[in-house]
Each structure stands twice: as C-alpha cells, then as structure tokens.
Design a protein around this motif. Structure first.
Motif, PDB file in Angstrom:
ATOM      1  N   ALA A  48       0.827  -1.568  -0.020  1.00 48.51           N
ATOM      2  CA  ALA A  48      -0.458   0.143  -0.310  1.00 48.51           C
ATOM      3  C   ALA A  48       1.157   1.166   0.375  1.00 48.51           C
ATOM      4  CB  ALA A  48      -0.633  -0.086   1.305  1.00 48.51           C
ATOM      5  N   SER A  49       0.462   2.412  -1.028  1.00 45.20           N
ATOM      6  CA  SER A  49       1.453   3.543  -0.696  1.00 45.20           C
ATOM      7  C   SER A  49       0.882   4.246   0.226  1.00 45.20           C
ATOM      8  CB  SER A  49       1.041   4.325  -1.748  1.00 45.20           C
ATOM      9  OG  SER A  49       1.726   4.056  -3.245  1.00 45.20           O
ATOM     10  N   LYS A  50       1.713   4.967   1.119  1.00 41.07           N
ATOM     11  CA  LYS A  50       1.438   6.017   1.844  1.00 41.07           C
ATOM     12  C   LYS A  50       0.008   6.801   1.671  1.00 41.07           C
ATOM     13  CE  LYS A  50       6.094   7.163   3.596  1.00 41.07           C
ATOM     14  NZ  LYS A  50       7.338   8.108   3.646  1.00 41.07           N
ATOM     15  N   LEU A  51      -0.499   7.107   0.443  1.00 42.33           N
ATOM     16  CA  LEU A  51      -1.891   8.229   0.708  1.00 42.33           C
ATOM     17  C   LEU A  51      -2.485   7.073  -0.239  1.00 42.33           C
ATOM     18  CD1 LEU A  51      -4.145   9.226   1.535  1.00 42.33           C
ATOM     19  CD2 LEU A  51      -3.124  11.119   0.371  1.00 42.33           C
ATOM     20  N   HIS A  52      -3.081   6.079   0.398  1.00 47.34           N
ATOM     21  CA  HIS A  52      -3.433   4.981  -1.277  1.00 47.34           C
ATOM     22  C   HIS A  52      -4.698   5.179  -2.405  1.00 47.34           C
ATOM     23  CE1 HIS A  52      -2.223   0.890  -3.454  1.00 47.34           C
ATOM     24  NE2 HIS A  52      -3.299   0.662  -3.858  1.00 47.34           N
ATOM     25  N   PHE A  60     -24.805  15.299  -7.184  1.00 48.30           N
ATOM     26  CA  PHE A  60     -24.929  15.075  -8.443  1.00 48.30           C
ATOM     27  C   PHE A  60     -26.664  15.260  -8.877  1.00 48.30           C
ATOM     28  CE2 PHE A  60     -25.391  10.391  -7.168  1.00 48.30           C
ATOM     29  CZ  PHE A  60     -26.840  10.279  -8.339  1.00 48.30           C
ATOM     30  N   LYS A  61     -27.311  15.514 -10.305  1.00 45.98           N
ATOM     31  CA  LYS A  61     -28.381  15.189 -10.159  1.00 45.98           C
ATOM     32  C   LYS A  61     -28.919  14.851 -11.556  1.00 45.98           C
ATOM     33  CE  LYS A  61     -27.918  20.751 -11.440  1.00 45.98           C
ATOM     34  NZ  LYS A  61     -28.915  21.581 -11.375  1.00 45.98           N
ATOM     35  N   LEU A  62     -29.872  15.297 -12.116  1.00 52.01           N
ATOM     36  CA  LEU A  62     -30.876  14.214 -13.459  1.00 52.01           C
ATOM     37  C   LEU A  62     -31.110  15.724 -14.269  1.00 52.01           C
ATOM     38  CD1 LEU A  62     -32.718  11.247 -12.362  1.00 52.01           C
ATOM     39  CD2 LEU A  62     -30.467  11.581 -13.264  1.00 52.01           C
ATOM     40  N   PRO A  63     -30.558  15.451 -15.402  1.00 52.12           N
ATOM     41  CA  PRO A  63     -30.992  17.202 -15.811  1.00 52.12           C
ATOM     42  C   PRO A  63     -32.700  17.234 -15.995  1.00 52.12           C
ATOM     43  CG  PRO A  63     -29.677  15.314 -17.168  1.00 52.12           C
ATOM     44  CD  PRO A  63     -30.496  14.837 -16.169  1.00 52.12           C
ATOM     45  N   GLU A  64     -32.561  18.548 -15.475  1.00 50.39           N
ATOM     46  CA  GLU A  64     -34.145  18.868 -15.973  1.00 50.39           C
ATOM     47  C   GLU A  64     -34.678  18.162 -14.121  1.00 50.39           C
ATOM     48  OE1 GLU A  64     -36.638  17.871 -19.264  1.00 50.39           O
ATOM     49  OE2 GLU A  64     -34.720  18.987 -20.465  1.00 50.39           O
ATOM     50  N   HIS A  65     -34.136  18.201 -13.516  1.00 54.51           N
ATOM     51  CA  HIS A  65     -34.217  17.597 -12.727  1.00 54.51           C
ATOM     52  C   HIS A  65     -33.883  18.938 -11.219  1.00 54.51           C
ATOM     53  CE1 HIS A  65     -36.290  14.007 -14.264  1.00 54.51           C
ATOM     54  NE2 HIS A  65     -36.773  13.456 -13.247  1.00 54.51           N
ATOM     55  N   GLU A  66     -34.731  18.868 -10.128  1.00 53.51           N
ATOM     56  CA  GLU A  66     -34.354  19.540  -9.089  1.00 53.51           C
ATOM     57  C   GLU A  66     -33.181  18.792  -7.783  1.00 53.51           C
ATOM     58  OE1 GLU A  66     -32.769  22.462  -9.365  1.00 53.51           O
ATOM     59  OE2 GLU A  66     -33.851  22.730 -11.556  1.00 53.51           O
ATOM     60  N   SER A  67     -34.376  17.869  -7.888  1.00 53.50           N
ATOM     61  CA  SER A  67     -33.350  17.165  -6.631  1.00 53.50           C
ATOM     62  C   SER A  67     -32.447  16.498  -6.667  1.00 53.50           C
ATOM     63  CB  SER A  67     -34.128  15.456  -6.686  1.00 53.50           C
ATOM     64  OG  SER A  67     -33.955  14.815  -7.245  1.00 53.50           O
ATOM     65  N   VAL A  68     -31.316  16.378  -5.120  1.00 53.49           N
ATOM     66  CA  VAL A  68     -30.034  15.695  -5.390  1.00 53.49           C
ATOM     67  C   VAL A  68     -29.320  14.721  -5.049  1.00 53.49           C
ATOM     68  CG1 VAL A  68     -27.713  17.129  -4.652  1.00 53.49           C
ATOM     69  CG2 VAL A  68     -29.296  18.821  -5.433  1.00 53.49           C
ATOM     70  N   HIS A  69     -28.827  14.023  -5.752  1.00 54.65           N
ATOM     71  CA  HIS A  69     -28.574  13.095  -5.018  1.00 54.65           C
ATOM     72  C   HIS A  69     -26.801  12.617  -4.794  1.00 54.65           C
ATOM     73  CE1 HIS A  69     -32.213  10.977  -7.269  1.00 54.65           C
ATOM     74  NE2 HIS A  69     -31.826  12.463  -7.755  1.00 54.65           N
ATOM     75  N   GLU A  70     -26.453  11.843  -4.052  1.00 48.44           N
ATOM     76  CA  GLU A  70     -24.964  11.920  -3.919  1.00 48.44           C
ATOM     77  C   GLU A  70     -24.565  10.249  -3.603  1.00 48.44           C
ATOM     78  OE1 GLU A  70     -23.296  14.631  -0.880  1.00 48.44           O
ATOM     79  OE2 GLU A  70     -25.655  13.150   0.672  1.00 48.44           O
ATOM     80  N   ALA A  71     -23.687  10.557  -4.053  1.00 49.08           N
ATOM     81  CA  ALA A  71     -22.926   8.911  -4.818  1.00 49.08           C
ATOM     82  C   ALA A  71     -21.368   8.739  -3.720  1.00 49.08           C
ATOM     83  CB  ALA A  71     -22.697   8.234  -6.171  1.00 49.08           C
ATOM     84  N   ALA A  72     -21.092   7.849  -3.990  1.00 50.63           N
ATOM     85  CA  ALA A  72     -19.948   7.401  -3.669  1.00 50.63           C
ATOM     86  C   ALA A  72     -18.311   7.246  -4.683  1.00 50.63           C
ATOM     87  CB  ALA A  72     -18.852   6.273  -2.383  1.00 50.63           C
ATOM     88  N   PHE A  73     -17.211   8.230  -4.869  1.00 47.68           N
ATOM     89  CA  PHE A  73     -16.682   8.036  -5.461  1.00 47.68           C
ATOM     90  C   PHE A  73     -15.286   8.044  -4.886  1.00 47.68           C
ATOM     91  CE2 PHE A  73     -20.303  10.515  -7.875  1.00 47.68           C
ATOM     92  CZ  PHE A  73     -19.495   9.870  -8.887  1.00 47.68           C
ATOM     93  N   LEU A  74     -14.553   7.212  -5.894  1.00 49.45           N
ATOM     94  CA  LEU A  74     -12.844   6.382  -5.551  1.00 49.45           C
ATOM     95  C   LEU A  74     -11.565   7.248  -5.828  1.00 49.45           C
ATOM     96  CD1 LEU A  74     -11.062   3.273  -4.255  1.00 49.45           C
ATOM     97  CD2 LEU A  74     -10.645   4.222  -5.916  1.00 49.45           C
ATOM     98  N   ARG A  75     -11.009   7.892  -5.174  1.00 53.99           N
ATOM     99  CA  ARG A  75      -9.984   8.055  -6.118  1.00 53.99           C
ATOM    100  C   ARG A  75      -8.790   7.323  -5.754  1.00 53.99           C
ATOM    101  NH1 ARG A  75      -6.625  13.228  -7.385  1.00 53.99           N
ATOM    102  NH2 ARG A  75      -4.698  11.932  -8.235  1.00 53.99           N
ATOM    103  N   ASP A  76      -7.538   7.130  -6.879  1.00 52.40           N
ATOM    104  CA  ASP A  76      -6.254   6.178  -6.783  1.00 52.40           C
ATOM    105  C   ASP A  76      -5.117   6.989  -6.831  1.00 52.40           C
ATOM    106  OD1 ASP A  76      -4.513   4.621  -6.273  1.00 52.40           O
ATOM    107  OD2 ASP A  76      -4.775   3.570  -8.803  1.00 52.40           O
ATOM    108  N   ASN A  77      -5.047   7.062  -6.062  1.00 51.21           N
ATOM    109  CA  ASN A  77      -3.858   8.008  -5.607  1.00 51.21           C
ATOM    110  C   ASN A  77      -2.640   7.109  -5.563  1.00 51.21           C
ATOM    111  OD1 ASN A  77      -4.776   9.823  -4.921  1.00 51.21           O
ATOM    112  ND2 ASN A  77      -5.442   9.919  -3.436  1.00 51.21           N
ATOM    113  N   SER A  78      -2.421   5.587  -5.320  1.00 50.24           N
ATOM    114  CA  SER A  78      -0.936   5.258  -5.402  1.00 50.24           C
ATOM    115  C   SER A  78      -0.345   4.817  -6.394  1.00 50.24           C
ATOM    116  CB  SER A  78      -1.660   3.661  -5.443  1.00 50.24           C
ATOM    117  OG  SER A  78      -2.282   3.092  -5.966  1.00 50.24           O
ATOM    118  N   ARG A  79       1.126   4.436  -6.148  1.00 49.59           N
ATOM    119  CA  ARG A  79       2.198   3.179  -7.310  1.00 49.59           C
ATOM    120  C   ARG A  79       1.449   2.185  -8.080  1.00 49.59           C
ATOM    121  NH1 ARG A  79       8.476   5.190  -5.839  1.00 49.59           N
ATOM    122  NH2 ARG A  79       7.905   7.392  -6.082  1.00 49.59           N
ATOM    123  N   HIS A  80       1.162   1.526  -6.828  1.00 50.12           N
ATOM    124  CA  HIS A  80       0.685   0.508  -8.029  1.00 50.12           C
ATOM    125  C   HIS A  80      -1.061  -0.059  -8.054  1.00 50.12           C
ATOM    126  CE1 HIS A  80       4.616  -0.228  -6.670  1.00 50.12           C
ATOM    127  NE2 HIS A  80       4.723  -0.369  -5.315  1.00 50.12           N
ATOM    128  N   GLY A  81      -1.530   1.307  -7.179  1.00 53.47           N
ATOM    129  CA  GLY A  81      -3.373   0.316  -8.071  1.00 53.47           C
ATOM    130  C   GLY A  81      -4.218   0.285  -6.500  1.00 53.47           C
TER     131      GLY A  81
END
Length: 262
Positions: A48-52, A60-81
């Motif tokens: 594992a990298s120090k900050l992996h 996010f929201k759907l076009p022409e819809h006002e309601s806002v949704h939330e989802a989890a996203f992963l950012r890979d900061n590692s050297r080995h993936g």
C-alpha cells in the motif's frame, strides 16, 4: 442518515482496520486510506502507498430535475493501483456502486495476491438511468476550513489557464486539511483542463516531496492559488491577453488530492 458505509472484509491480514466506516449525514464526507498512520484507515499492507486512495461523496442531479443525489467516488492515489471488484479503478475518479469490493495487490500480479479490504454498502439507494446523470462538485463550502477568513477571490478571467503557465511557481492552498504548499506547474492535461504540480525543491509534505494533479483554474477562482515571482507576471499577462478571446468552457472537474511520492 449516512449515505454510504464501508464494511471491512474477512481477510485476516486487515482485521486491524475499522470494521465499518460511514460517509454522509453526521459522518465525514471523505476518508483517506493508506499505509501512513495519519490516514483515516491505516492499511497494514506493505504494497500500500502512504496515501493509497480517497473515497468521497459527490453530489449529482438528473437533467431537468431539481433533486440532488449523492454517490461515493474513489480516487486512486497509489503507485501500484487500487482495485474495484478485482480490476484497476478508473482514474481520476471511480464511481462506486452498491456491493463493490475495494482492494489492492499484495505482491505478484496473480488473483491469489489480491487483498480486498472494504465492501461498499449504500444505506439507501435507488437505481438511476446512468446516461442521464450529470456530476456536480460538492459545494465548496463543505471543504472550507472551519475557522478564519477565506482569502478574497482574484478577478474573473475570460478563459482558463492552460499550458502557457508550465514552469510557473504557485502557492497551492488545500481546504480539506487546511495547508499551503509551494509547487511548480510541470504539465497540463488538455482533455480535462487539469494541471500537474510538483513540490520538489520548493516544499515538503510530512518531510517528502510530492506531486498533485489539480483543477488549478477552479482553485484559482476560489482564491486558493497564488502565482509567485515571474510566474505572477506571466499569468497576469496571459490573463490580460485572453480578455479579447472567446470563453472556453470545460466540463466541471473535482479538485484532486495531493499524492505523496512513495
């Protein structure tokens, strides 16, 4: 109520990490995972990298819809993936789905060397038509420091900075864990509009040089980028010249976390 939970797998080597982490609601909106003990999750895995990686909620929201949704996203900061369901995570951000398993390679590139450490569980979810989803950044206020005054934003520019500022030195102010680092702009990604910056010879993070790919234009507009020395004159000259040029619109992009080398 929390939006997402990260549930520890039964792999014996990672039973020291938190059994369950929640994102959203009264819980944090982002967690960091890596070998360094300062992370929210300290992985006891040598590869594992120090900050992996970082997992964060985005709105996010759907076009022409006002309601806002939330989802989890992963950012890979590692050297080995970082792996999602046994495959390399998409970069820069990987949209995590209910039931996804997050892991990494512990050694040789064989299936029996995969260490899966968390399973993604949405606390409440419904299926959305993916082709209709438009991502939006989490409001900037959610990332701002809890105290103190924010620096005033610089004047509006007609078009974003691009490759012409490569070589400029900038002070980059991060608001998620408030700190400022001096860095040099070393490259520009025309497709995304992001710049890669390197702190080598200018500043250190926990005693080490690091590089980061950031949405410099958005951070500049929010007052979190300061050009230093000759770079300031070069940036101002480019900004003045662009006043007569048409506005170039780029898709919204999330600021990206710094990546320690190692």
């Amino acid at each position: 109520q929390a939006v997402v939970a990260l549930v520890r797998t039964r792999v014996a080597s990672i039973q020291s990490i938190p059994e369950r982490l929640q994102l959203g609601g009264a819980s944090p909106t982002a967690v960091t995972i890596g070998r360094h003990e300062e992370n929210d999750v300290a992985l006891p895995v040598r590869s594992a990298s120090k900050l992996h990686c970082q997992i964060t909620l985005r709105a996010f929201k759907l076009p022409e819809h006002e309601s806002v949704h939330e989802a989890a996203f992963l950012r890979d900061n590692s050297r080995h993936g970082t792996l999602v369901n046994g495959f390399p995570a998409f970069r820069p951000w990987h949209w995590l789905q209910h039931g996804d398993v997050i892991g990494l390679m512990s050694g040789k590139a064989t299936s029996d060397c995969i260490v899966n450490f968390y399973t993604v569980e949405y606390c409440s979810h419904k299926k959305l038509p993916g082709h209709m989803v438009t991502l939006e950044d989490i409001p900037t206020q959610a990332l701002a420091p809890s105290g103190g005054m924010r620096r005033p934003p610089p004047p509006k520019r007609r078009r974003p900075y691009g490759s012409e500022i490569i070589g400029c030195v900038v002070d980059v102010h991060y608001t998620d864990q408030p700190a400022t680092y001096r860095m040099r702009v070393v490259s520009f990604e025309d497709e995304t509009g992001w710049h890669r910056c390197d702190s080598a010879g200018l500043s250190t993070w926990d005693g080490e040089s690091f590089d980061d790919t950031i949405d410099l234009n958005t951070m500049y507009a929010e007052g979190n980028i300061t050009f230093i020395g000759e770079g300031n004159e070069k940036a101002e000259a480019q900004g003045a010249a662009s006043e007569e040029e048409p506005l170039v619109q780029r898709p919204p992009a999330s600021k990206k976390r710094r990546n320690r080398i190692g």
